[in-house]
Design an enzyme around this catalytic site. Sequence first.
Site, PDB file in Angstrom:
ATOM      1  N   SER A 199       0.825  -1.321   0.185  1.00  0.00           N
ATOM      2  CA  SER A 199       0.007   0.056  -0.010  1.00  0.00           C
ATOM      3  C   SER A 199       0.831   1.184   0.059  1.00  0.00           C
ATOM      4  CB  SER A 199      -0.839  -0.027   0.959  1.00  0.00           C
ATOM      5  OG  SER A 199      -1.913  -0.985   1.228  1.00  0.00           O
ATOM      6  N   SER A 255      -4.675   2.039   3.417  1.00  0.00           N
ATOM      7  CA  SER A 255      -4.629   1.052   4.229  1.00  0.00           C
ATOM      8  C   SER A 255      -5.887   0.065   4.060  1.00  0.00           C
ATOM      9  CB  SER A 255      -4.709   1.366   5.777  1.00  0.00           C
ATOM     10  OG  SER A 255      -4.722   0.168   6.680  1.00  0.00           O
ATOM     11  N   GLY A 256      -5.447  -1.154   3.632  1.00  0.00           N
ATOM     12  CA  GLY A 256      -6.912  -2.036   3.392  1.00  0.00           C
ATOM     13  C   GLY A 256      -7.642  -2.366   4.642  1.00  0.00           C
ATOM     14  N   SER A 257      -6.847  -2.352   5.766  1.00  0.00           N
ATOM     15  CA  SER A 257      -7.660  -2.723   6.942  1.00  0.00           C
ATOM     16  C   SER A 257      -7.841  -1.490   7.680  1.00  0.00           C
ATOM     17  CB  SER A 257      -6.587  -3.607   7.977  1.00  0.00           C
ATOM     18  OG  SER A 257      -5.817  -2.963   8.198  1.00  0.00           O
ATOM     19  N   GLY A 258      -7.411  -0.366   7.602  1.00  0.00           N
ATOM     20  CA  GLY A 258      -7.462   0.742   8.369  1.00  0.00           C
ATOM     21  C   GLY A 258      -6.976   0.317   9.863  1.00  0.00           C
ATOM     22  N   THR A 296      -3.527  -0.927  10.701  1.00  0.00           N
ATOM     23  CA  THR A 296      -2.072  -1.002  10.924  1.00  0.00           C
ATOM     24  C   THR A 296      -1.675   0.022  12.010  1.00  0.00           C
ATOM     25  OG1 THR A 296      -1.876  -1.273   8.450  1.00  0.00           O
ATOM     26  CG2 THR A 296       0.331  -0.935   9.500  1.00  0.00           C
ATOM     27  N   GLU A 301      -4.862  -3.286  -3.272  1.00  0.00           N
ATOM     28  CA  GLU A 301      -3.607  -2.555  -3.880  1.00  0.00           C
ATOM     29  C   GLU A 301      -3.680  -2.086  -5.435  1.00  0.00           C
ATOM     30  OE1 GLU A 301      -1.265  -5.274  -0.658  1.00  0.00           O
ATOM     31  OE2 GLU A 301      -1.095  -5.686  -2.904  1.00  0.00           O
TER      32      GLU A 301
END
Length: 177
Positions: free
Chosen positions: A43, A82-85, A87, A144
Amino acid sequence: MHQQLIIDKISGILSATDPSYDQRLTQMLDNAKRIFVSGAGRSKLVGNFFAMRLVHAGYDVSVVGEIVTPSIKSGDLLIIISGSGETEQLIAFTKSAKKVGADIVLISAKGSSTIGDLADAVFQIGQAEQYGKVVGMPMGTVFELSTLFFLEATISHIIHEKGIPEEIMRERHANLE
């Protein structure tokens, strides 16, 4: 076969992404004094692509974590990818930026997350249910690549909206390579 799998998956994600995001993100970019871009892993690489094109388009941009990155201040914009939010390092960056009064945008696969709760805007790329396992596209590839396409489309929107000729962008491109 695999090329078509990837194209179809990304097309589906982008079709499910709010079409107003490019305009909203452009407005936030235009309103910012300076722009900071951050992410982790792949990312971060997508963020680097975006930061470079923003520089070509005439924005004042820094990539978080580089040795020459200045301190963020009120009136600046932090873009977190951030894919998850979730990190940890990116949560810390978000809290630091929030503390000094910077605006924060999260670009994510999830509409709700720790970073999203702190952000001024969350741009969810696709819908959460579209991110199940995809054979041949492991460990975040779908997010991504979809985010890369979304951000490149946003740059295209900016270039067309502002009438920035490619020659001007080329003049801003690094010449010490």
